[in-house]
Motif scaffolding. Structure first.
Motif, PDB file in Angstrom:
ATOM      1  N   THR A  19       4.750  14.146   8.741  1.00  0.00           N
ATOM      2  CA  THR A  19       3.594  13.362   8.296  1.00  0.00           C
ATOM      3  C   THR A  19       2.579  14.263   7.608  1.00  0.00           C
ATOM      4  OG1 THR A  19       3.865  11.813  10.137  1.00  0.00           O
ATOM      5  CG2 THR A  19       1.744  11.802   9.007  1.00  0.00           C
ATOM      6  N   SER A  20       2.266  13.954   6.359  1.00  0.00           N
ATOM      7  CA  SER A  20       1.313  14.760   5.601  1.00  0.00           C
ATOM      8  C   SER A  20      -0.093  14.622   6.160  1.00  0.00           C
ATOM      9  CB  SER A  20       1.327  14.335   4.129  1.00  0.00           C
ATOM     10  OG  SER A  20       0.352  15.049   3.391  1.00  0.00           O
ATOM     11  N   SER A  21      -0.872  15.673   6.019  1.00  0.00           N
ATOM     12  CA  SER A  21      -2.270  15.642   6.450  1.00  0.00           C
ATOM     13  C   SER A  21      -3.144  14.888   5.449  1.00  0.00           C
ATOM     14  CB  SER A  21      -2.807  17.063   6.617  1.00  0.00           C
ATOM     15  OG  SER A  21      -2.102  17.734   7.635  1.00  0.00           O
ATOM     16  N   LEU A  22      -2.574  14.596   4.261  1.00  0.00           N
ATOM     17  CA  LEU A  22      -3.309  13.849   3.241  1.00  0.00           C
ATOM     18  C   LEU A  22      -2.674  12.478   3.068  1.00  0.00           C
ATOM     19  CD1 LEU A  22      -4.677  15.115  -0.146  1.00  0.00           C
ATOM     20  CD2 LEU A  22      -3.450  12.945  -0.025  1.00  0.00           C
ATOM     21  N   TYR A  23      -3.468  11.440   3.244  1.00  0.00           N
ATOM     22  CA  TYR A  23      -2.976  10.075   3.073  1.00  0.00           C
ATOM     23  C   TYR A  23      -3.458   9.543   1.722  1.00  0.00           C
ATOM     24  CZ  TYR A  23      -1.772   5.224   4.011  1.00  0.00           C
ATOM     25  OH  TYR A  23      -1.215   3.973   3.937  1.00  0.00           O
ATOM     26  N   VAL A  24      -2.512   9.068   0.911  1.00  0.00           N
ATOM     27  CA  VAL A  24      -2.846   8.492  -0.391  1.00  0.00           C
ATOM     28  C   VAL A  24      -2.973   6.973  -0.238  1.00  0.00           C
ATOM     29  CG1 VAL A  24      -2.129   8.165  -2.784  1.00  0.00           C
ATOM     30  CG2 VAL A  24      -1.648  10.334  -1.633  1.00  0.00           C
ATOM     31  N   VAL A  25      -4.166   6.458  -0.475  1.00  0.00           N
ATOM     32  CA  VAL A  25      -4.407   5.015  -0.377  1.00  0.00           C
ATOM     33  C   VAL A  25      -3.800   4.335  -1.605  1.00  0.00           C
ATOM     34  CG1 VAL A  25      -6.143   3.193  -0.255  1.00  0.00           C
ATOM     35  CG2 VAL A  25      -6.530   5.366   0.924  1.00  0.00           C
ATOM     36  N   GLN A  26      -3.000   3.305  -1.351  1.00  0.00           N
ATOM     37  CA  GLN A  26      -2.360   2.572  -2.430  1.00  0.00           C
ATOM     38  C   GLN A  26      -2.831   1.125  -2.461  1.00  0.00           C
ATOM     39  OE1 GLN A  26       1.940   3.584  -3.065  1.00  0.00           O
ATOM     40  NE2 GLN A  26       1.752   4.507  -1.033  1.00  0.00           N
ATOM     41  N   LYS A  27      -2.440   0.424  -3.511  1.00  0.00           N
ATOM     42  CA  LYS A  27      -2.842  -0.961  -3.692  1.00  0.00           C
ATOM     43  C   LYS A  27      -2.400  -1.821  -2.517  1.00  0.00           C
ATOM     44  CE  LYS A  27      -2.517  -4.674  -7.135  1.00  0.00           C
ATOM     45  NZ  LYS A  27      -1.885  -5.092  -8.425  1.00  0.00           N
ATOM     46  N   GLU A  28      -1.205  -1.504  -1.985  1.00  0.00           N
ATOM     47  CA  GLU A  28      -0.670  -2.282  -0.864  1.00  0.00           C
ATOM     48  C   GLU A  28      -1.551  -2.180   0.383  1.00  0.00           C
ATOM     49  OE1 GLU A  28       1.008  -0.176  -2.711  1.00  0.00           O
ATOM     50  OE2 GLU A  28       2.303  -1.548  -3.838  1.00  0.00           O
ATOM     51  N   ASP A  29      -2.195  -1.035   0.564  1.00  0.00           N
ATOM     52  CA  ASP A  29      -3.068  -0.858   1.731  1.00  0.00           C
ATOM     53  C   ASP A  29      -4.260  -1.812   1.683  1.00  0.00           C
ATOM     54  OD1 ASP A  29      -1.585   1.271   2.890  1.00  0.00           O
ATOM     55  OD2 ASP A  29      -2.445   2.647   1.425  1.00  0.00           O
ATOM     56  N   CYS A  30      -4.661  -2.174   0.465  1.00  0.00           N
ATOM     57  CA  CYS A  30      -5.808  -3.064   0.300  1.00  0.00           C
ATOM     58  C   CYS A  30      -5.404  -4.532   0.382  1.00  0.00           C
ATOM     59  CB  CYS A  30      -6.478  -2.802  -1.054  1.00  0.00           C
ATOM     60  SG  CYS A  30      -6.935  -1.078  -1.340  1.00  0.00           S
ATOM     61  N   GLU A  31      -4.170  -4.842  -0.010  1.00  0.00           N
ATOM     62  CA  GLU A  31      -3.735  -6.232  -0.090  1.00  0.00           C
ATOM     63  C   GLU A  31      -3.002  -6.721   1.149  1.00  0.00           C
ATOM     64  OE1 GLU A  31      -1.395  -6.326  -3.631  1.00  0.00           O
ATOM     65  OE2 GLU A  31      -3.144  -6.307  -4.966  1.00  0.00           O
ATOM     66  N   ASN A  32      -2.349  -5.802   1.872  1.00  0.00           N
ATOM     67  CA  ASN A  32      -1.579  -6.200   3.046  1.00  0.00           C
ATOM     68  C   ASN A  32      -2.519  -6.597   4.196  1.00  0.00           C
ATOM     69  OD1 ASN A  32       0.190  -6.562   5.144  1.00  0.00           O
ATOM     70  ND2 ASN A  32       1.115  -4.527   5.028  1.00  0.00           N
ATOM     71  N   PRO A  33      -2.427  -7.842   4.669  1.00  0.00           N
ATOM     72  CA  PRO A  33      -3.326  -8.278   5.754  1.00  0.00           C
ATOM     73  C   PRO A  33      -3.033  -7.597   7.090  1.00  0.00           C
ATOM     74  CG  PRO A  33      -1.688  -9.970   5.281  1.00  0.00           C
ATOM     75  CD  PRO A  33      -1.554  -8.932   4.209  1.00  0.00           C
ATOM     76  N   ASP A  34      -1.825  -7.033   7.205  1.00  0.00           N
ATOM     77  CA  ASP A  34      -1.430  -6.384   8.465  1.00  0.00           C
ATOM     78  C   ASP A  34      -1.340  -4.862   8.307  1.00  0.00           C
ATOM     79  OD1 ASP A  34      -1.122  -8.898   9.775  1.00  0.00           O
ATOM     80  OD2 ASP A  34       0.825  -9.130   8.794  1.00  0.00           O
ATOM     81  N   THR A  35      -2.238  -4.292   7.544  1.00  0.00           N
ATOM     82  CA  THR A  35      -2.225  -2.849   7.311  1.00  0.00           C
ATOM     83  C   THR A  35      -2.359  -2.070   8.617  1.00  0.00           C
ATOM     84  OG1 THR A  35      -3.230  -3.120   5.128  1.00  0.00           O
ATOM     85  CG2 THR A  35      -3.376  -0.938   6.127  1.00  0.00           C
ATOM     86  N   ASP A  36      -1.497  -1.077   8.775  1.00  0.00           N
ATOM     87  CA  ASP A  36      -1.570  -0.192   9.941  1.00  0.00           C
ATOM     88  C   ASP A  36      -2.545   0.937   9.626  1.00  0.00           C
ATOM     89  OD1 ASP A  36      -1.214   1.348  12.170  1.00  0.00           O
ATOM     90  OD2 ASP A  36       0.812   2.028  11.639  1.00  0.00           O
ATOM     91  N   PHE A  37      -3.683   0.972  10.316  1.00  0.00           N
ATOM     92  CA  PHE A  37      -4.707   1.984  10.039  1.00  0.00           C
ATOM     93  C   PHE A  37      -4.423   3.304  10.757  1.00  0.00           C
ATOM     94  CE2 PHE A  37      -6.969  -2.075   9.397  1.00  0.00           C
ATOM     95  CZ  PHE A  37      -7.392  -1.885   8.087  1.00  0.00           C
ATOM     96  N   GLY A  38      -3.380   3.337  11.594  1.00  0.00           N
ATOM     97  CA  GLY A  38      -3.055   4.548  12.340  1.00  0.00           C
ATOM     98  C   GLY A  38      -2.838   5.775  11.477  1.00  0.00           C
TER      99      GLY A  38
END
Length: 255
Positions: free
Chosen positions: A90-109
């Motif tokens: 697991t990378s220490s850098l998370y890249v926010v994508q369009k799916e993270d904004c649109e998916n109603p069940d986004t995992d914030f972990g």
């Protein structure tokens, strides 16, 4: 180098260097080393929070990197992984994508476990709206640094320069008493606006009380002051003016 020293001391920094000369390393090396030290310090003071070797605890990102494209965000992620090898793949850098904004069940972990978060201004702004609605603003509760990589592109400096020059020309015509003739507007792909999406993103962060003060002169009066690092191939007059506006500083020396 001087820029690395300022980066590690939480001072606002402007890095001007041509593409391919190491701007990414110039801001990543001191930031990653400082982040590691902070993790170790937290581990010593409170064993219940985060360990110096494990990334499993909820760290909350301390570094937000804004890039003009998603591809650039992933390029930075590759460099981060080389400097700071991933834990459990697991990378220490998370890249926010369009799916993270649109998916109603986004995992914030995964976002909570990342020490760095990166993305484009539009995606990050939409993401901010989402976590605000979901009451997840604590993801940025530990935010200490915002990096504007390729700041001239993020702030649309060329458009701003043309707009600024047009205003100057208009004032000169008015001073000389020349009639101002309205020119026919050519069809353009986009009309330059007063504020870029990046500037609107920074303003939204302030509205959400994630940041309080970017100004270095007042850093001792604000425990929540966030460091701004601007990296660009060139830093001209217009970009300097934009940076001063963001930081609310009267000059670049005061920024």
């Amino acid at each position: 180098s001087k820029s690395k020293s300022k980066s590690s001391k939480n001072e606002n920094v402007v890095i001007a260097s041509p593409t391919g000369t190491g701007k990414t390393l110039a801001f990543l090396l001191p930031l990653l080393s400082t982040t590691k030290r902070l993790k170790a310090k937290i581990a010593l003071t409170d064993s219940r929070t985060i360990s110096s070797t494990s990334g499993s605890a909820n760290a909350n990102a301390s570094i937000l990197i804004v890039t003009p494209t998603v591809d650039l965000a992933y390029q930075i992620q590759t460099v981060v992984d080389q400097l700071w090898p991933p834990n459990d793949s697991t990378s220490s850098l998370y890249v926010v994508q369009k799916e993270d904004c649109e998916n109603p069940d986004t995992d914030f972990g995964p976002m909570r476990r990342a020490q760095l978060i990166a993305g484009t201004p539009k995606t990050l702004r939409n993401f901010l709206y989402k976590i605000r609605a979901k009451n997840e603003l604590s993801i940025f509760s530990n935010l200490k640094t915002i990096v504007l990589d390729e700041a001239d592109r993020l702030l649309k400096t060329e458009d701003a320069a043309r707009l600024y020059q047009a205003k100057i020309d208009l004032k000169e015509q008015e001073k000389l008493g020349k009639p101002v003739v309205a020119k026919k507007k050519k069809k353009q792909k986009s009309t330059p606006s007063k504020k870029s999406v990046t500037q609107e993103l920074l303003k939204e962060l302030e509205v959400c009380k994630i940041t309080v003060d970017y100004n270095a002169e007042r850093r001792y009066n604000s425990k929540e002051r966030v460091q701004i690092i601007c990296a660009s191939a060139t830093v001209g007059r217009t970009l300097r003016r934009q940076i001063m506006d963001i930081i609310n500083a009267p000059s670049m020396d005061k920024a």
